[in-house]
Design a protein around this motif. Structure first.
Motif, PDB file in Angstrom:
ATOM      1  N   ILE A 115      66.410 -39.589 -40.325  1.00  0.00           N
ATOM      2  CA  ILE A 115      65.069 -38.999 -39.798  1.00  0.00           C
ATOM      3  C   ILE A 115      65.243 -37.540 -39.879  1.00  0.00           C
ATOM      4  CG2 ILE A 115      64.421 -38.726 -37.638  1.00  0.00           C
ATOM      5  CD1 ILE A 115      64.689 -41.647 -37.151  1.00  0.00           C
ATOM      6  N   LEU A 119      70.814 -43.746 -39.905  1.00  0.00           N
ATOM      7  CA  LEU A 119      69.378 -43.513 -40.188  1.00  0.00           C
ATOM      8  C   LEU A 119      69.171 -42.385 -39.079  1.00  0.00           C
ATOM      9  CD1 LEU A 119      68.360 -47.218 -39.500  1.00  0.00           C
ATOM     10  CD2 LEU A 119      68.293 -45.923 -41.399  1.00  0.00           C
ATOM     11  N   LEU A 150      64.163 -46.059 -33.192  1.00  0.00           N
ATOM     12  CA  LEU A 150      65.652 -46.292 -33.797  1.00  0.00           C
ATOM     13  C   LEU A 150      66.476 -46.740 -33.063  1.00  0.00           C
ATOM     14  CD1 LEU A 150      67.764 -46.090 -36.116  1.00  0.00           C
ATOM     15  CD2 LEU A 150      67.786 -43.548 -35.682  1.00  0.00           C
ATOM     16  N   ILE A 204      62.137 -49.127 -39.952  1.00  0.00           N
ATOM     17  CA  ILE A 204      63.200 -48.964 -38.899  1.00  0.00           C
ATOM     18  C   ILE A 204      63.586 -50.171 -37.970  1.00  0.00           C
ATOM     19  CG2 ILE A 204      64.165 -47.676 -36.767  1.00  0.00           C
ATOM     20  CD1 ILE A 204      62.611 -45.123 -37.973  1.00  0.00           C
ATOM     21  N   GLN A 260      65.679 -52.833 -39.966  1.00  0.00           N
ATOM     22  CA  GLN A 260      66.963 -52.470 -40.396  1.00  0.00           C
ATOM     23  C   GLN A 260      68.206 -53.172 -39.679  1.00  0.00           C
ATOM     24  OE1 GLN A 260      67.493 -50.741 -43.124  1.00  0.00           O
ATOM     25  NE2 GLN A 260      65.313 -50.848 -42.997  1.00  0.00           N
TER      26      GLN A 260
END
Length: 345
Positions: A52, A48, A95, A32, A35
């Protein structure tokens, strides 16, 4: 008992690969956090979140529904719902950090793009301004902050002066004087541009132009000789002289041909200048010239095309400062009109 512990170790290793496992969590967090540098746009980071939730749902179904009590020891589960929620929260926070990083990166890239765009726009404006002030091939060197000093093997320099300038302008206001000069010099600019003659500078009532300065002129000079270049300069001089009768304006002109140096002087208000004896002699030819005539010396005459030589008068002796007695010739191209159709390179 050995078999039981073996199954238990296998279960632990298998569990470590699921969402509840430490190794799996570290790998997911690392993935993550990478990214922001992988995904091309900030908006893609929001996808994302769906990933998740999808991962959590699949892992829950696999762990607690599909496997039943495989992950239990002595009737107690290895991971309870709270541990699962904690790991989901950790991924969510990861994230959030990755999304913020992506936002920061994209913002900095956009700012850099705007700065580059503004810099290019500013450079283009500077280029346009400098392009009006000096020849194009010099502008690129000047913008790269290169030293500009060019030896020129053979150039012909034209000096034009408005005769009796003080008398013509003594009754004019400053605004009228500037309008008068602006009109005259713009007319000369247009004529020089049409005949591919390079303007060098204007000093008060004097106008200076030349051929043999630009790289294209240098190539033409090597390939075809200096005669065609002189023909263009004579054409320009003839057209300028055709406009001298308006408002009782008269011109004196002088041309000289020879080597010189070209360069840019100064960093503030830079100017493209020609240096050398050729420049000084051309100015003397103009100062000692006759109204309505183009005056030049033997050096220029020797390089003229044959059709031009037939229209030349002289020679006569003229005393010039620093030169002594000099034989000069002249051409009344302003009276008979500019000669057209001369051979060009």
């Amino acid at each position: 008992q050995t078999l039981t512990w073996g199954l238990w170790d296998a279960t632990i290793r298998h569990t470590d690969c699921t969402l509840e496992g430490h190794s799996s969590m570290l790998m997911l967090m690392t993935w993550i956090l990478l990214q922001p540098w992988v995904l091309p746009h900030y908006e893609y980071m929001h996808v994302l979140w769906l990933w998740i939730f999808f991962l959590g749902a699949c892992d829950t179904a696999y762990t607690y529904v599909g496997k039943g009590n495989v992950y239990e020891k002595n009737g107690a589960p290895l991971f309870d719902a709270r541990a699962f929620q904690e790991r989901g929260l950790i991924l969510a926070l990861t994230l959030v950090l990755a999304t913020h990083k992506k936002f920061t990166l994209e913002k900095s890239r956009r700012l850099k793009f705007l700065q580059v765009k503004q810099h290019r726009a500013s450079s283009f404006k500077i280029y346009e301004i400098l392009n009006y002030m000096m020849p194009q091939h010099v502008v690129f060197k000047l913008m790269r902050k290169e030293r500009i000093a060019e030896p020129l093997e053979k150039v012909s320099i034209l000096f034009v002066v408005i005769a009796d300038f003080d008398v013509l302008t003594q009754d004019k206001t400053p605004s009228e004087l500037l309008n008068f000069l602006n009109y005259r010099f713009r007319l000369m600019d247009d004529i020089c541009r049409e005949n591919k003659v390079t303007k060098i500078e204007t000093v008060c009532e004097e106008y200076v132009a030349a051929v043999g300065v630009l790289p294209d002129d240098v190539e033409d000079n090597k390939r075809c000789g200096h005669g065609p270049l002189l023909g263009r300069l004579f054409d320009a001089a003839g057209e300028i002289l055709l406009h001298q009768s308006q408002e009782k304006v008269n011109y004196k002109m002088g041309i000289h041909t020879g080597p010189c140096f070209a360069g840019v002087i100064g960093t503030k208000l830079p100017r493209y200048r020609l240096f050398g004896d050729t420049m000084n002699t051309a100015a003397r030819m103009m100062q000692k010239g006759v109204l309505g005539h183009l005056q030049f010396g033997q050096e220029t005459y020797n390089l003229l095309p044959k059709v031009r030589k037939s229209q030349v008068s002289g020679p006569r002796d003229v005393e010039m400062k620093g030169k002594g007695i000099v034989k000069v010739l002249w051409h009344e191209i302003g009276v008979h009109g500019a000669s057209r159709g001369q051979p060009r390179c």
